[in-house]
Write an enzyme that holds these catalytic residues in place. Structure first.
Site, short mmCIF file in Angstrom:
data_model
loop_
_atom_site.label_atom_id
_atom_site.label_comp_id
_atom_site.label_asym_id
_atom_site.label_seq_id
_atom_site.Cartn_x
_atom_site.Cartn_y
_atom_site.Cartn_z
N ARG A 266 0.85 -1.33 -0.05
CA ARG A 266 0.04 0.12 -0.10
C ARG A 266 0.99 1.17 0.03
NH1 ARG A 266 -1.52 1.83 4.60
NH2 ARG A 266 -1.88 -0.30 5.42
N TYR B 59 -17.87 16.34 -14.95
CA TYR B 59 -18.30 14.83 -14.98
C TYR B 59 -19.12 15.00 -13.72
CZ TYR B 59 -17.66 9.93 -13.84
OH TYR B 59 -17.73 8.72 -13.72
N ASP C 106 -8.84 18.87 -14.57
CA ASP C 106 -9.17 17.50 -14.90
C ASP C 106 -9.10 17.51 -16.34
OD1 ASP C 106 -10.44 15.28 -15.73
OD2 ASP C 106 -12.09 15.08 -14.09
N LYS D 268 -9.91 6.24 -19.12
CA LYS D 268 -10.35 6.68 -20.50
C LYS D 268 -9.16 6.53 -21.31
CE LYS D 268 -14.00 7.40 -17.82
NZ LYS D 268 -14.25 8.60 -17.16
#
Ligand SMILES: *Cc1c(COP(=O)(O)O)cnc(C)c1O
Length: 384
Positions: free
Chosen positions: A52, A105, A178, A203
């Site tokens: 992690r 978004y 973004d 994307k």
């Protein structure tokens, strides 16, 4: 003196991708190990301790993304929203406000309004493509973060990043872009003055609709340390195979974005000339209000085209009738997709100030042979 900084496509293939020093494997292996042997207590090799807190495959992706966005630091997460969440929680405190673009978004709006809202984060929405409106909003009340998407989703509005960064910085805000729609192949917000770039790597960066992920790229050491601490302490990291798949996709980003942009321009031009189409939203068309600005701050116009039909019923029929364009959420893969935002990707902002017009359909134009794409749209329009 000549500039010897490697070009974009060279960085995409090589940044963070040195061959494996022990075996010579040209493609660095995927590191699945969750834990790392220590040479004596606390004796870490290359700083790796536990999956992690750090993983070499994730580091490779973070190095690659930072190079492409020309930032000092990259951080990779399990999804775009996980990246957004880490950044927002790293920076915001109760009472702070986010000034958000009016055409972002839906999930970004939902995250801030419904998850962070109850913890005391406030939200104001403004049309970021109108800098006078932004200036007036910031003079009314300061914001801790100014958050924009350009081109925006799904109406492809264009915001002047350099102008917005100046306004945001004068007001003491952190300016976040973004960059999912353009990708660093077409637009590099940090070089235009933004502080942080956010990506849904699901994307264009992944590019093949087979891996969910997100990333932050930034140069500010302090914000980086805060966001990195959240990545570690809250734990929404990307898994090794996800990071590796994303890295593989990113290597071809430059040539894919070129083809996406060429195909999208052809599709947009075709649609604009069609009598059944009420309006086409594509920044590559000279008729688009943000065309000149987009031509200045982007190197091509990207693969997303939105189109308004006569009414909601026609738009729904259109979205359900294409053959080559698959009806599905998401975007940015090599295959063409059609989406009806009002009931699909943007259902979470229905009835809010971010609602998408009901007659709008969004196309994610893929890299197929463009004649086939245009023929599919032509046959669909004729059949309506
Ligand atoms: C998809 C998307 C997101 C969210 O990313 P996920 O990977 O789905 O969590 C954020 N911003 C934009 C512009 C997107 O298209």
């Amino acid at each position: 003196m000549t500039d010897t900084t490697p070009g974009f496509d060279t960085q995409a293939v090589h940044a963070g991708q040195a061959f494996d020093p022990t075996t010579g494997a040209v493609i660095p292996p995927v590191h699945f190990s969750t834990t790392y042997a220590q040479d004596g207590i606390g004796g870490l090799r290359e700083g790796y301790e536990y999956g992690r807190s750090g993983n070499p495959t994730r580091t490779a992706l973070e190095t690659q993304l930072a190079a492409l966005e020309r930032g000092r630091h990259g951080l990779s997460f399990a999804s775009g929203l996980a990246a957004e969440d880490a950044l927002l929680r790293a920076v915001l405190r109760p009472g702070d406000e986010v000034l958000l673009g009016s055409d972002v978004y839906g999930g970004t709006y939902r995250l801030i309004a419904r998850i962070l809202g109850p913890w005391g984060v406030r939200l104001r929405v403004v049309d970021m493509s109108d800098l006078a409106a932004v200036a007036s909003a910031l003079s009314e009340r300061p914001a801790r973060i100014v958050w924009v998407e350009t081109p925006s989703n799904p109406l492809l509005r264009i915001t002047d990043i350099a102008g917005l960064a100046r306004l945001g910085h004068d007001a003491g805000a952190l300016v976040v872009v973004d960059n999912t729609f353009a990708s660093p192949a077409l637009q590099q917000p940090l070089a235009l003055g933004a502080d942080v770039v956010v990506h849904s790597t699901t994307k264009y960066l992944g590019g093949h609709s087979d891996v969910v992920g997100g990333a932050l790229v930034l140069s500010d050491d302090e914000v980086y340390e805060q966001a990195k601490f959240l990545q570690f302490a809250a734990g929404a990291v990307s898994g090794p195979l996800d990071a590796w798949l994303t890295t593989r996709g990113v290597k071809t980003l430059g040539i894919r974005m070129q083809r996406h942009s060429e195909n999208a321009l052809a599709v947009a031009s075709f649609l604009e000339s069609h009598e059944r189409v009420a309006r086409v939203y594509y920044p590559g068309l000279p008729s688009h209000p943000g065309h000149e600005l987009a031509a200045r701050q982007m190197s091509a116009f990207g693969g997303i085209v939105s189109v308004a039909l006569a009414d909601a019923a026609t738009a729904r029929r259109f979205a359900e009738s294409t053959k080559l364009f698959t009806l599905a959420e998401s975007l940015g893969g090599v295959e063409s997709l059609v989406n009806y935002p009002d009931a699909m990707t943007h259902a979470s902002v229905r009835g809010t100030e971010l609602a998408v017009p009901e007659e709008v359909v969004r196309l994610s134009v893929g890299i197929e042979s463009v004649d086939d794409l245009v023929r599919d749209l032509d046959q669909t329009l004729t059949s309506l």
